[in-house]
Design a protein around this motif. Sequence first.
Motif, PDB file in Angstrom:
ATOM      1  N   SER A 143     -42.728 -16.056 -52.485  1.00  0.00           N
ATOM      2  CA  SER A 143     -41.280 -16.203 -52.412  1.00  0.00           C
ATOM      3  C   SER A 143     -40.928 -17.667 -52.687  1.00  0.00           C
ATOM      4  O   SER A 143     -41.382 -18.232 -53.665  1.00  0.00           O
ATOM      5  CB  SER A 143     -40.781 -15.727 -51.036  1.00  0.00           C
ATOM      6  OG  SER A 143     -39.390 -15.646 -51.014  1.00  0.00           O
ATOM      7  N   ILE A 146     -45.843 -10.581 -48.044  1.00  0.00           N
ATOM      8  CA  ILE A 146     -44.391 -10.824 -48.063  1.00  0.00           C
ATOM      9  C   ILE A 146     -43.685  -9.761 -47.226  1.00  0.00           C
ATOM     10  O   ILE A 146     -42.805 -10.068 -46.406  1.00  0.00           O
ATOM     11  CB  ILE A 146     -43.866 -10.842 -49.515  1.00  0.00           C
ATOM     12  CG1 ILE A 146     -44.376 -12.105 -50.225  1.00  0.00           C
ATOM     13  CG2 ILE A 146     -42.336 -10.783 -49.543  1.00  0.00           C
ATOM     14  CD1 ILE A 146     -44.068 -12.161 -51.710  1.00  0.00           C
ATOM     15  N   TYR A 196     -44.502 -10.435 -43.445  1.00  0.00           N
ATOM     16  CA  TYR A 196     -43.764 -11.565 -42.867  1.00  0.00           C
ATOM     17  C   TYR A 196     -42.272 -11.281 -42.770  1.00  0.00           C
ATOM     18  O   TYR A 196     -41.605 -11.736 -41.833  1.00  0.00           O
ATOM     19  CB  TYR A 196     -44.016 -12.841 -43.676  1.00  0.00           C
ATOM     20  CG  TYR A 196     -45.432 -13.375 -43.556  1.00  0.00           C
ATOM     21  CD1 TYR A 196     -46.340 -12.838 -42.634  1.00  0.00           C
ATOM     22  CD2 TYR A 196     -45.879 -14.417 -44.351  1.00  0.00           C
ATOM     23  CE1 TYR A 196     -47.631 -13.323 -42.527  1.00  0.00           C
ATOM     24  CE2 TYR A 196     -47.168 -14.914 -44.248  1.00  0.00           C
ATOM     25  CZ  TYR A 196     -48.039 -14.363 -43.338  1.00  0.00           C
ATOM     26  OH  TYR A 196     -49.314 -14.850 -43.226  1.00  0.00           O
ATOM     27  N   ASP A 197     -41.755 -10.515 -43.734  1.00  0.00           N
ATOM     28  CA  ASP A 197     -40.338 -10.123 -43.638  1.00  0.00           C
ATOM     29  C   ASP A 197     -40.118  -9.231 -42.411  1.00  0.00           C
ATOM     30  O   ASP A 197     -39.078  -9.325 -41.743  1.00  0.00           O
ATOM     31  CB  ASP A 197     -39.900  -9.389 -44.910  1.00  0.00           C
ATOM     32  CG  ASP A 197     -39.582 -10.337 -46.056  1.00  0.00           C
ATOM     33  OD1 ASP A 197     -39.439 -11.553 -45.802  1.00  0.00           O
ATOM     34  OD2 ASP A 197     -39.479  -9.869 -47.210  1.00  0.00           O
ATOM     35  N   LYS A 227     -40.027 -11.442 -39.430  1.00  0.00           N
ATOM     36  CA  LYS A 227     -38.717 -12.112 -39.389  1.00  0.00           C
ATOM     37  C   LYS A 227     -37.653 -11.184 -38.801  1.00  0.00           C
ATOM     38  O   LYS A 227     -36.839 -11.594 -37.964  1.00  0.00           O
ATOM     39  CB  LYS A 227     -38.332 -12.549 -40.804  1.00  0.00           C
ATOM     40  CG  LYS A 227     -37.247 -13.605 -40.861  1.00  0.00           C
ATOM     41  CD  LYS A 227     -37.127 -14.147 -42.279  1.00  0.00           C
ATOM     42  CE  LYS A 227     -36.255 -15.389 -42.294  1.00  0.00           C
ATOM     43  NZ  LYS A 227     -36.223 -15.999 -43.636  1.00  0.00           N
ATOM     44  N   THR A 260     -48.390 -20.140 -42.311  1.00  0.00           N
ATOM     45  CA  THR A 260     -47.621 -19.257 -43.196  1.00  0.00           C
ATOM     46  C   THR A 260     -46.485 -18.538 -42.479  1.00  0.00           C
ATOM     47  O   THR A 260     -45.352 -18.529 -42.957  1.00  0.00           O
ATOM     48  CB  THR A 260     -48.550 -18.219 -43.861  1.00  0.00           C
ATOM     49  OG1 THR A 260     -49.405 -17.670 -42.868  1.00  0.00           O
ATOM     50  CG2 THR A 260     -49.380 -18.826 -44.948  1.00  0.00           C
ATOM     51  N   TRP A 317     -42.268 -19.160 -42.840  1.00  0.00           N
ATOM     52  CA  TRP A 317     -41.413 -18.033 -43.228  1.00  0.00           C
ATOM     53  C   TRP A 317     -40.188 -17.940 -42.319  1.00  0.00           C
ATOM     54  O   TRP A 317     -39.117 -17.524 -42.754  1.00  0.00           O
ATOM     55  CB  TRP A 317     -42.234 -16.749 -43.145  1.00  0.00           C
ATOM     56  CG  TRP A 317     -41.833 -15.703 -44.128  1.00  0.00           C
ATOM     57  CD1 TRP A 317     -41.052 -14.612 -43.895  1.00  0.00           C
ATOM     58  CD2 TRP A 317     -42.205 -15.622 -45.501  1.00  0.00           C
ATOM     59  NE1 TRP A 317     -40.910 -13.858 -45.021  1.00  0.00           N
ATOM     60  CE2 TRP A 317     -41.615 -14.466 -46.041  1.00  0.00           C
ATOM     61  CE3 TRP A 317     -42.984 -16.421 -46.342  1.00  0.00           C
ATOM     62  CZ2 TRP A 317     -41.780 -14.077 -47.372  1.00  0.00           C
ATOM     63  CZ3 TRP A 317     -43.150 -16.047 -47.658  1.00  0.00           C
ATOM     64  CH2 TRP A 317     -42.553 -14.892 -48.151  1.00  0.00           C
TER      65      TRP A 317
END
Length: 455
Positions: free
Chosen positions: A274, A294, A297-298, A301, A321, A325
């Motif tokens: 990203s 990705i 980690y999203d 979040k 990492t 993020w």
Amino acid sequence: MEKIQQNQKFPLTIKRIGINGEGVGYFKKQVVFVPGALPGEEVVVEAVRAHPKFTEAIVKKVRKRSPHRVKAPCPVYEQCGGCQLQHLEYAQQLKAKRDIVIQALERYTKFSVEQLEIRDTIGMEDPWKYRNKSQFQLREMKGKIVSGLYSMNSHRLISVPECIVQHPITNKVNNEVRRILEDFRIPIYNEKTKKGIVKTIVVRVGVETGQVQVVIVTTGKELPRKDMIGKEIKKRLPEVVSVMQNINPKKTSLVFGDKTQKLAGTDYIEEKMSAFSYELSARAFFQLNPEQTIKLYDEVKKAANLTGKEKIVDAYCGVGTIGLWLAEGAAEIRGMDVIGEGIKDAKKNAAKHHLNNAMYVTGKAEDILPKWEREGWHPDVIIVDPPRTGCDPEFLKTLLKIKPKTFIYVSCNPSTLAKDLQAISKQYEVRYVQPVDMFPQTSHVEVIVKFVLKV
């Protein structure tokens, strides 16, 4: 209860996939594990090992095939053991992985799984060629160097010149480095005689940057013509920007030793995900599947549900990492890890992205968190992504004393997660469980659990 005997043959209906990818059935109320068998299949099996609580068996005949069985595309699939589920349709692999999480919760916790929100597994659109790092052992056979993986439960090396779950560049680079070691007649380590020098070739590619790092793992500091090897790798493989030697004299299953030195190029490679770029040194942990990382980690979040005011701890942070993020949506990020090289990388990564609200230190979370608490710094959210062994018991004790409002557990092992979950649930409510498929074609599953402090 009549005990199953070794070599005994009997019919079996497979009920589910086990945590190691084997079919699971029950014969006279005893658990039977059968590699290669799939849920819904009716098979005749032969017991090969009878244990007090379970039996291992092999398929002798398939009476009824699963409609979800497919032909594994890898030519060495059955010998290699690196993948366990290539013979199962991918959509069914995702369902099986959710069930593997359920099995772990049923076995190690007192929860009724119906009480928990266990979401569908998040998968990949193209579940092949995704691994950004290869670790291939070496053997010398008839004057040639063979690289590959050990067969399941053995030290028999299976040659894997083209692994179809590896990124194509890692295959190409591994094969060329193997040829260079052959050309320079470098002695390969022999486990039986304990002679030789090179054990393993590790190749990591930055999927977005195209940069490649080669790490040659040796038994000691000695590596004949090491400068020439470094130059030759860079000459034949322009994409390789970093050639390192790692020294591992120990007789363990761990690939890396404590000391790493540069042979050619830079100390690290760069990878992008990203808007972020990361510097990765030889021993630094980084997820093996960037595309799924990705998504992972999203999901972390989303679980953190940040407002911009939160103080976050990224425990077992690696190169930072996860913290990076989340940093933009938080007031402050603090991370720690016991591997100093990773912390150096985390600091560089934070500085590169101009994140003034990130701080990283070397050490154990269970030592550092109480110190920060005494200094008056209290986290709102703690995120942990521990190794397969799970969280250190001392870390869990510390967590329950500090009591952040939100705790997010990212796990690569549902069994250790479930054991830890039982302890954490004394003070925390499980909001939901989200499986993510980081390793298609294998039985591995990553899991995110969101915990909220009980009122």
